[in-house]
Motif scaffolding. Structure first.
Motif, short mmCIF file in Angstrom:
data_model
loop_
_atom_site.label_atom_id
_atom_site.label_comp_id
_atom_site.label_asym_id
_atom_site.label_seq_id
_atom_site.Cartn_x
_atom_site.Cartn_y
_atom_site.Cartn_z
N MET A 111 0.01 9.98 4.69
CA MET A 111 0.73 8.77 5.08
C MET A 111 2.10 9.14 5.66
SD MET A 111 1.87 5.52 2.68
CE MET A 111 3.08 6.44 1.71
N TYR A 112 2.79 10.06 4.99
CA TYR A 112 4.12 10.46 5.46
C TYR A 112 4.03 11.29 6.74
CZ TYR A 112 5.71 8.76 0.95
OH TYR A 112 5.98 7.96 -0.15
N GLN A 113 2.97 12.09 6.88
CA GLN A 113 2.79 12.83 8.13
C GLN A 113 2.64 11.87 9.30
OE1 GLN A 113 -0.61 15.45 7.08
NE2 GLN A 113 0.65 17.14 7.87
N ASN A 304 -2.09 -5.51 3.36
CA ASN A 304 -2.62 -4.66 4.43
C ASN A 304 -2.55 -3.20 4.00
OD1 ASN A 304 0.17 -4.60 4.45
ND2 ASN A 304 0.36 -4.49 6.68
N LEU A 305 -3.09 -2.93 2.82
CA LEU A 305 -2.96 -1.60 2.22
C LEU A 305 -3.50 -0.51 3.13
CD1 LEU A 305 -3.53 -0.61 -1.45
CD2 LEU A 305 -4.56 0.75 0.35
N ASP A 306 -4.63 -0.75 3.82
CA ASP A 306 -5.21 0.28 4.68
C ASP A 306 -4.21 0.72 5.75
OD1 ASP A 306 -7.53 0.28 3.26
OD2 ASP A 306 -8.63 -1.00 4.66
N GLU A 307 -3.48 -0.24 6.33
CA GLU A 307 -2.50 0.09 7.37
C GLU A 307 -1.29 0.81 6.77
OE1 GLU A 307 -1.48 -3.21 9.93
OE2 GLU A 307 -3.42 -4.14 9.52
N VAL A 308 -0.91 0.41 5.56
CA VAL A 308 0.23 1.06 4.91
C VAL A 308 -0.11 2.50 4.56
CG1 VAL A 308 1.69 1.09 2.84
CG2 VAL A 308 1.21 -1.07 3.99
N ILE A 309 -1.27 2.75 3.93
CA ILE A 309 -1.62 4.09 3.47
C ILE A 309 -1.90 5.02 4.65
CG2 ILE A 309 -4.13 3.90 3.26
CD1 ILE A 309 -1.76 5.32 0.56
N ALA A 313 1.87 0.90 8.86
CA ALA A 313 2.63 -0.28 8.44
C ALA A 313 3.65 0.03 7.35
CB ALA A 313 1.66 -1.37 7.95
N LEU A 314 3.92 1.31 7.12
CA LEU A 314 4.88 1.68 6.07
C LEU A 314 6.26 1.12 6.37
CD1 LEU A 314 5.45 3.18 3.44
CD2 LEU A 314 5.81 5.27 4.80
N ASP A 315 6.59 0.98 7.66
CA ASP A 315 7.91 0.46 8.02
C ASP A 315 8.12 -0.98 7.53
OD1 ASP A 315 9.85 2.08 9.07
OD2 ASP A 315 8.99 2.12 11.08
N GLN A 316 7.06 -1.73 7.30
CA GLN A 316 7.23 -3.08 6.76
C GLN A 316 7.90 -3.03 5.39
OE1 GLN A 316 3.62 -5.44 6.88
NE2 GLN A 316 3.10 -4.73 8.94
#
Length: 337
Positions: A111-113, A304-309, A313-316
């Motif tokens: 996710m961070y990459q 929207n966990l799939d987009e976050v992980i 979408a982590l920026d949200q």
């Protein structure tokens, strides 16, 4: 800047100019709005009714706009964390939950990459220990770019996952955890490490890594005697490269410890702020059955966990954390006069 010839000084002044210009532009915008408000106040009382009506209409618009610009300027003038512009050492470690915790640690690192890639940052893995069923027992990487710490610092803490592991035959939901540490990479001037404070041991590396890894004393262990902090590196075949990586991590850990000490002294002022970076705190839960991710510091839930992980979408979450941190600091500043 035009009168300076020293390269380092030009870089420093250019950076300072880049930081000050947006603030100066916003201050000029606010000053211009206030001048217009005074002029429109005068025009709104004009004998010409049509002129007065137009002035009143514009006056109301500017009265709504001015407070927003003033708040923007206040936020820009908040004391800035000097580490915000730094690159970081990112450490992700599997916590409770056995094999599933290692798999989750791998998910977080990927996710961070992806998140770093979206922001144009460069990720270099420094060391890793892979888990048997996939993912990592722990992994360390440097994330290089402008303003990395300003955004990544909110990821420090305990991340919890709730999902049905692939190895679970009865479909039961398991809860596992991984710990994330985000250490700003200090400049050489930020922290001094004396050679006399170091004990450096070399030893033969173990594990996979090529035929020369296990036959030469390429692995390095550095102990910082005053603090007892120990860093080991064995991923590279070269002792020199392992030592350089170990020193990078050691410098970041000592800098982080010094920042933590300074933060503790300001604990009363920082109480309740989201940016404290306490790694013992459970900060976020990823619930896969409900596709839900909840950040417990600001009580924000997204579905929207799939987009976050994936990192898309982590920026949200990060933007919401930054906004809350700014609001808290502004409130604290106003309370202290």
């Amino acid at each position: 800047m035009s009168s300076v010839t020293n390269g380092d000084e030009i870089v420093r002044l250019s950076k300072e100019h880049g930081e000050l210009k947006p603030v100066a532009d916003k201050a000029r915008e606010l000053s211009g709005l206030r001048r217009q408000l005074v002029e429109l106040e005068e025009l709104s009382g004009a004998a010409d009714r049509e002129m007065a009506a137009m002035a009143n209409e514009e006056l109301q618009e500017l009265k709504e706009q001015a407070p927003r610009v003033e708040r923007d300027l206040q936020l820009m003038l908040l004391p800035k964390d000097k580490a915000d512009d730094s690159s970081v050492i990112l450490e992700v470690r599997a916590g409770t939950g056995g094999d599933e915790a290692g798999i989750f640690a791998g998910d977080l690192f990927r996710m961070y990459q992806r998140y770093a890639s979206l922001h144009g940052w460069r990720v270099e893995v420094l060391s890793m220990s892979e888990a048997e069923k996939g993912g990592f027992k722990e992994i360390q990487a440097s994330v290089n770019g402008d303003g990395v710490f300003a955004r990544m610092k909110f990821e420090a803490g305990v991340h919890r996952v709730q999902r049905v592991p692939e190895t679970e035959a009865q479909g039961r939901i398991h809860t596992s955890a991984a710990t994330v540490a985000v250490l700003p990479e200090p400049e050489d001037v930020d922290i001094e490490i004396r050679d006399s404070d170091l004990r450096i041991d070399v030893f033969r590396a173990s594990g996979p890594g090529g035929q020369s890894v296990n036959t030469t004393d390429s692995a390095v262990r550095i102990t910082h005697i005053p603090t007892g902090v120990v860093v080991s590196q064995q991923d590279e075949k070269s002792q020199h490269k392992n030592r350089a990586k170990a020193m990078m991590i050691l410098r970041a850990r000592l800098y982080d410890a010094e920042r933590a000490r300074a933060d503790a002294e300001r604990a009363a002022q920082r109480k309740g702020m989201v940016g404290s970076g306490d790694r013992s705190e459970r900060i976020r839960t990823y619930n896969f059955p409900q596709s839900r991710v909840t950040d417990h510091r600001i009580n924000l839930t997204l579905y929207n966990l799939d987009e976050v992980i994936r990192g898309d979408a982590l920026d949200q979450l990060v933007e919401a954390l930054i906004a809350q941190d700014q609001a808290d600091r502004l409130t604290a500043l106003e309370a202290n006069g």
